[in-house]
Motif scaffolding. Structure first.
Motif, short mmCIF file in Angstrom:
data_model
loop_
_atom_site.label_atom_id
_atom_site.label_comp_id
_atom_site.label_asym_id
_atom_site.label_seq_id
_atom_site.Cartn_x
_atom_site.Cartn_y
_atom_site.Cartn_z
N ALA A 11 0.83 -1.21 0.00
CA ALA A 11 0.00 0.00 0.00
C ALA A 11 0.86 1.26 0.00
O ALA A 11 0.56 2.24 -0.70
CB ALA A 11 -0.93 -0.01 1.22
N ASP A 12 1.95 1.26 0.76
CA ASP A 12 2.85 2.41 0.77
C ASP A 12 3.46 2.65 -0.61
O ASP A 12 3.61 3.80 -1.05
CB ASP A 12 3.96 2.21 1.81
N ARG A 13 3.82 1.57 -1.29
CA ARG A 13 4.41 1.73 -2.63
C ARG A 13 3.38 2.28 -3.61
O ARG A 13 3.70 3.13 -4.47
CB ARG A 13 4.94 0.40 -3.11
N LEU A 14 2.14 1.81 -3.52
CA LEU A 14 1.09 2.34 -4.39
C LEU A 14 0.83 3.82 -4.09
O LEU A 14 0.55 4.60 -5.02
CB LEU A 14 -0.20 1.54 -4.21
N GLU A 15 0.93 4.22 -2.82
CA GLU A 15 0.78 5.64 -2.48
C GLU A 15 1.89 6.47 -3.10
O GLU A 15 1.65 7.58 -3.60
CB GLU A 15 0.78 5.80 -0.96
N ARG A 16 3.11 5.94 -3.08
CA ARG A 16 4.22 6.67 -3.70
C ARG A 16 4.04 6.79 -5.21
O ARG A 16 4.59 7.69 -5.84
CB ARG A 16 5.55 5.99 -3.38
N GLY A 50 1.23 7.52 -6.56
CA GLY A 50 0.23 8.55 -6.81
C GLY A 50 -1.17 8.21 -6.35
O GLY A 50 -2.06 9.07 -6.42
N LEU A 51 -1.42 6.99 -5.88
CA LEU A 51 -2.75 6.62 -5.42
C LEU A 51 -2.97 7.10 -3.99
O LEU A 51 -2.03 7.22 -3.21
CB LEU A 51 -2.94 5.11 -5.48
N SER A 52 -4.22 7.37 -3.66
CA SER A 52 -4.55 7.68 -2.27
C SER A 52 -4.55 6.39 -1.46
O SER A 52 -4.53 5.29 -2.00
CB SER A 52 -5.92 8.35 -2.19
N ARG A 53 -4.60 6.55 -0.14
CA ARG A 53 -4.60 5.35 0.71
C ARG A 53 -5.86 4.52 0.48
O ARG A 53 -5.81 3.28 0.46
CB ARG A 53 -4.51 5.77 2.19
N VAL A 54 -7.00 5.18 0.29
CA VAL A 54 -8.24 4.45 0.04
C VAL A 54 -8.15 3.69 -1.27
O VAL A 54 -8.53 2.51 -1.36
CB VAL A 54 -9.44 5.43 0.03
N ALA A 55 -7.64 4.35 -2.33
CA ALA A 55 -7.52 3.68 -3.62
C ALA A 55 -6.54 2.52 -3.55
O ALA A 55 -6.79 1.45 -4.12
CB ALA A 55 -7.09 4.69 -4.69
N ALA A 56 -5.40 2.72 -2.87
CA ALA A 56 -4.41 1.65 -2.75
C ALA A 56 -5.00 0.45 -2.02
O ALA A 56 -4.82 -0.71 -2.44
CB ALA A 56 -3.17 2.17 -2.03
N THR A 57 -5.73 0.71 -0.92
CA THR A 57 -6.33 -0.39 -0.16
C THR A 57 -7.39 -1.10 -0.99
O THR A 57 -7.52 -2.34 -0.94
CB THR A 57 -6.95 0.16 1.14
N SER A 58 -8.16 -0.36 -1.76
CA SER A 58 -9.19 -0.97 -2.60
C SER A 58 -8.59 -1.85 -3.68
O SER A 58 -9.07 -2.96 -3.94
CB SER A 58 -10.07 0.12 -3.23
N VAL A 59 -7.52 -1.39 -4.31
CA VAL A 59 -6.85 -2.17 -5.35
C VAL A 59 -6.31 -3.48 -4.76
O VAL A 59 -6.48 -4.57 -5.34
CB VAL A 59 -5.72 -1.35 -6.01
N ILE A 60 -5.65 -3.38 -3.61
CA ILE A 60 -5.11 -4.58 -2.97
C ILE A 60 -6.23 -5.54 -2.60
O ILE A 60 -6.10 -6.77 -2.78
CB ILE A 60 -4.29 -4.18 -1.72
N SER A 61 -7.33 -5.03 -2.08
CA SER A 61 -8.44 -5.89 -1.67
C SER A 61 -9.05 -6.61 -2.87
O SER A 61 -9.38 -7.81 -2.79
CB SER A 61 -9.51 -5.06 -0.96
N LEU A 62 -9.21 -5.93 -4.00
CA LEU A 62 -9.77 -6.56 -5.19
C LEU A 62 -8.85 -7.65 -5.72
O LEU A 62 -9.31 -8.74 -6.10
CB LEU A 62 -10.03 -5.50 -6.27
N LEU A 63 -7.54 -7.38 -5.75
CA LEU A 63 -6.59 -8.39 -6.20
C LEU A 63 -6.58 -9.60 -5.26
O LEU A 63 -6.51 -10.75 -5.72
CB LEU A 63 -5.19 -7.79 -6.30
N ALA A 64 -6.65 -9.35 -3.95
CA ALA A 64 -6.69 -10.45 -2.99
C ALA A 64 -7.96 -11.28 -3.15
O ALA A 64 -7.94 -12.51 -3.08
CB ALA A 64 -6.58 -9.91 -1.57
N LEU A 65 -9.10 -10.60 -3.38
CA LEU A 65 -10.36 -11.32 -3.59
C LEU A 65 -10.29 -12.20 -4.84
O LEU A 65 -10.75 -13.36 -4.84
CB LEU A 65 -11.51 -10.32 -3.71
#
Length: 393
Positions: free
Chosen positions: A47-52, A54-69
């Protein structure tokens, strides 16, 4: 005024005791939160790398959650049914394997044909026990797995806990940091960084090693024609984090099955053995040095003891927290040894003097200040103007 060392030790000991008592009393309740917290801790660097990027924390968490699902759905549809079917088939085939072993030994060791032979009786009892309890064992394994990690736990509770903890991870860390005792905040931060480095090096690295080796063993054994290659590879990969146990159990199980399946075809049996030899070489020389590193500070014996002790006392939840607790105790122990080696108790006056005048001056300064303070108090008491009111007051 800072608390005395004795009081500080007492408070930290009380906090540790409360943690252990809560872990023992609320183990089953804490399980989804511990698993969710572990997942959030594992994915926080992503999530920290996705924030770096340019994604927001919410967007980074959502992307990770969708990939994990998506990954979980693929595993449920493709991998887990195969593992369950092979596990059932392996347990059901155990009686036949036992009879083949008995026939093999009788052919090469005719003395075992004597019905009064201890070895013959032992083999017969093992075969009957496996035959009678084979299906029960398979059902028990599956029931235990579903009991410990229920469907509701993974489908509902754990993903929700992991999502919200990952979303607010940085805020939680900052809030905890602001509540540290000011006198000890720098030391606690240093120890926390060392514990995080150990966990990051061991947990994240070992998970990567387990997944890589399990996938390699499963695919290679299946391609080599081993009948239960997928389940053997999964077992070997899953317990690779326990030093030496994964390779020994997986190798013995795979070679033992290969002996029954390919008896006489020594090239095929040698191929199965070579797969585990290659896996061990890759793990010891490539995967573990690169993904885990050599400086995590978790000795294999200490890790085995922690897993055994916490698993026995706290059950499955204890095994989940065994590695973090072992890492924390290891870091704290090294810190205590470091403080001891720098103390007057270990070095003595000769040791401090050998390190230079600055150490000797630093060590003697508190004693001089106490003497000066005592002398100043005595002088003040002796002066008439500070001894108390005069006769004419």
């Amino acid at each position: 005024m800072a608390l005395a060392t004795k009081d500080q030790i007492r408070y930290w000991a009380i906090a540790a005791a409360v943690f252990l008592v809560l872990l023992w009393l609320l183990g089953n309740v804490l399980l989804p939160f511990i698993v969710g917290g572990a997942i959030a801790y594992f994915l926080d660097p992503v999530a920290d790398r996705l924030e770096r990027m340019g994604l927001s924390r919410v967007a980074a968490t959502s992307v990770i959650s969708l990939l994990a699902l998506l990954l979980v759905v693929l595993m449920v549809l493709a991998v887990i049914p195969t593992l369950v079917n092979q596990l059932k088939a392996l347990v059901n085939a155990a009686p036949d394997i036992s009879r083949q072993l008995q026939d093999f030994l009788l052919q090469r060791f005719p003395d075992l044909a004597d019905s009064t032979s201890t070895i013959r009786q032992t083999l017969s009892e093992i075969g009957l026990a496996i035959q009678a309890r084979g299906a029960e064992l398979a059902q028990g394994i599956l029931s235990s797995a579903l009991g410990v990690i229920s469907v509701v736990l993974f489908v509902v509770v754990v993903p929700v806990v992991a999502f919200y903890l990952l979303l607010d991870w940085d805020k939680m860390v900052a809030r905890i940091d602001s509540m540290l005792p000011l006198d000890h905040a720098p030391t606690i931060r240093r120890l926390a960084r060392e514990i995080d480095a150990v966990l990051a090096g061991f947990v994240r690295g070992q998970v990567s090693v387990c997944i890589t080796l399990g996938t390699f063993y499963a695919i290679a054994l299946m391609a080599a024609g081993l009948q239960f290659g997928v389940i053997v590879g999964a077992i070997a990969g899953a317990i690779t984090f326990i030093p030496y146990v994964g390779s020994i159990v997986g190798g013995v199980l795979a070679i033992g099955l290969a002996l029954f399946q390919f008896w006489g075809d020594w090239l095929q049996i040698g191929l199965i053995a070579a797969i585990f030899a290659i896996g061990q070489f890759v793990e010891g020389n490539i995967l573990t040095p690169r993904l885990v590193g050599k400086s995590v500070g978790l000795h294999p014996v200490w890790l085995l003891f922690a897993l055994s002790a916490f698993g026995t006392i706290f059950g499955f939840v204890g095994m989940l927290v065994a590695v973090p607790v072992a890492a924390s105790i290891g870091v704290l122990t090294r810190f205590a040894i470091e403080q001891y080696r720098a103390s007057l108790l270990y070095q003595g006056r000769a040791g401090l003097a050998a390190q230079g005048p600055s150490f000797t001056v630093a060590a003697e300064a508190p004693k001089r200040r106490r003497k000066q303070k005592a002398g100043s108090a005595g002088a003040d008491a002796a002066r008439p103007d500070t001894a108390g009111p005069g006769p004419g007051a």
